[in-house]
Design an enzyme around this catalytic site. Structure first.
Site: not given
Ligand SMILES: Nc1ncnc2c1ncn2[C@@H]1O[C@H](COP(=O)(O)OP(=O)(O)OP(=O)(O)O)[C@@H](O)[C@H]1O
Ligand SMILES: [Mg+2]
Length: 311
Positions: A224, A219, A221-222, A250-251
């Site tokens: 994708g 993943s 973040g923003a 992420g969850d």
């Molecule tokens: N700012 C954002 N805008 C659009 N989509 C987002 C954004 N942040 C996260 N996402 C979406 O959420 C998915 C997972 O986000 P991220 O990569 O931040 O996960 P993570 O770091 O595991 O988060 P967590 O804090 O829940 O463990 C991304 O693949 C994306 O689709």
């Molecule tokens: Mg995570």
């Protein structure tokens, strides 16, 4: 059936204040309680997508009872093993006057080998071939670093598939037991590989698969996410949205992936549902999870492109 496992769950309290000052009594203007921990979050997000799951985990003391009773009152099937101490409380302090916030997290209730062995037995008793086990979050104090590796072996012995979403040494040791899917973010992936992964998607996915797991959901973040598995890799970009709070995104993304995987959907469909669910969650306040309609509205707006294919 999908079984989520949360070894270090929490009672998450969110307190709002106008302004916060050290050395004085701060009175909250509002307070909310959520039952949390990464596996619990995944189960809530799955429920919102219309997919049932069983919530497994460790619960301790009065906090643990509150957590399990609260989840049961919301009609979740819970299989918790009792451990010593108190289930932790994680507190988020939000200062509305400035928009600043801070998180205060307790370490969690310590576990013993006997508790972990009871959890393994309970998991084994629940599983049927084809089930999916999602192991998510940090390990509690006292849990050996190979705790996830052991749970992965138990699940595999019973014909279940396993997704692992953790970080640091727990993720690295878990990968040695070859989970079927991992979901690192960029930071977790870089830590796992011991080098920066920026701008090198196909190479990063292939290096992560080289550690054991056949499917990798990375993943971003923003930006994708990317997915590699079943002979192909893809990347997916969400539409531009107004982020409200990406905690728990992420969850949500993992829940989307599991919902698709449990229906044996193709890798590109899995990735599209993961990104739509994660992005819909990032548009919601707090650690809230989107309903199916919000996710379905985003699905066609997620752009999916093939990265690579291999024999
Ligand atoms: N700012 C954002 N805008 C659009 N989509 C987002 C954004 N942040 C996260 N996402 C979406 O959420 C998915 C997972 O986000 P991220 O990569 O931040 O996960 P993570 O770091 O595991 O988060 P967590 O804090 O829940 O463990 C991304 O693949 C994306 O689709
Ligand atoms: Mg995570």
């Amino acid at each position: 059936m999908i079984v989520t496992v949360t070894l270090n769950p929490s009672l998450d309290r969110t307190l709002h204040f106008g302004f916060v000052g050290w050395g004085m009594v701060n009175r909250a203007t509002s307070s909310a309680l959520d039952y949390s921990g990464k596996g619990v979050n995944v189960s809530v997000a799955l429920r919102n997508l219309g997919q049932p799951s069983i919530i497994m985990g460790l619960a301790a003391g009065s906090g643990g009872r509150l957590l399990v009773e609260g989840l049961r009152a919301r009609d979740f099937r819970c299989e918790f093993v009792e451990t010593m101490g108190e289930t932790r409380s994680n507190i988020t302090v939000i200062e509305d006057g400035t928009g600043r916030s801070m998180k205060l997290n307790e370490p969690g209730a310590p576990v013993t080998p006997a508790v972990l062995s009871e959890l393994q037995d309970r998991l084994a008793a629940l599983l049927s071939p084809g089930d999916i086990v999602a192991l998510a979050g940090s390990l509690p104090p006292g849990a050996p670093v190979d705790t996830y590796a052991r749970l992965i072996s138990v699940a595999h012995r019973h014909g279940a598939r396993v997704a692992l979403d953790s970080s640091g040494p727990a993720l690295a040791a878990g990968c040695q037991a070859v989970p079927d899917l991992i979901k690192p973010n960029e930071h977790e992936a870089a830590e796992l590989l011991g080098r920066s992964t920026a701008g090198r998607l196909p190479e990063t996915l292939s290096a992560l698969r080289g550690l054991g797991p056949d499917r990798v959901l990375l993943s971003l973040g923003a930006a994708g996410a990317a997915f590699a598995g079943e002979g192909r890799s893809w990347c997916a970009t969400p539409p531009a949205v107004a982020e409200v709070n990406s905690v728990g995104a992420g969850d949500a993304a993992l829940a989307g992936a599991l919902a698709a995987w449990s229906l044996d959907r193709s890798g590109d469909e899995l990735l599209r549902l993961a990104v739509a669910t994660g992005t819909a969650a990032a548009c919601l306040d707090g650690t809230a999870f989107p309903d199916r309609a919000a996710v379905d509205a985003l699905l066609p707006q997620v752009r999916v492109e093939v990265l690579e294919s291999w024999p």
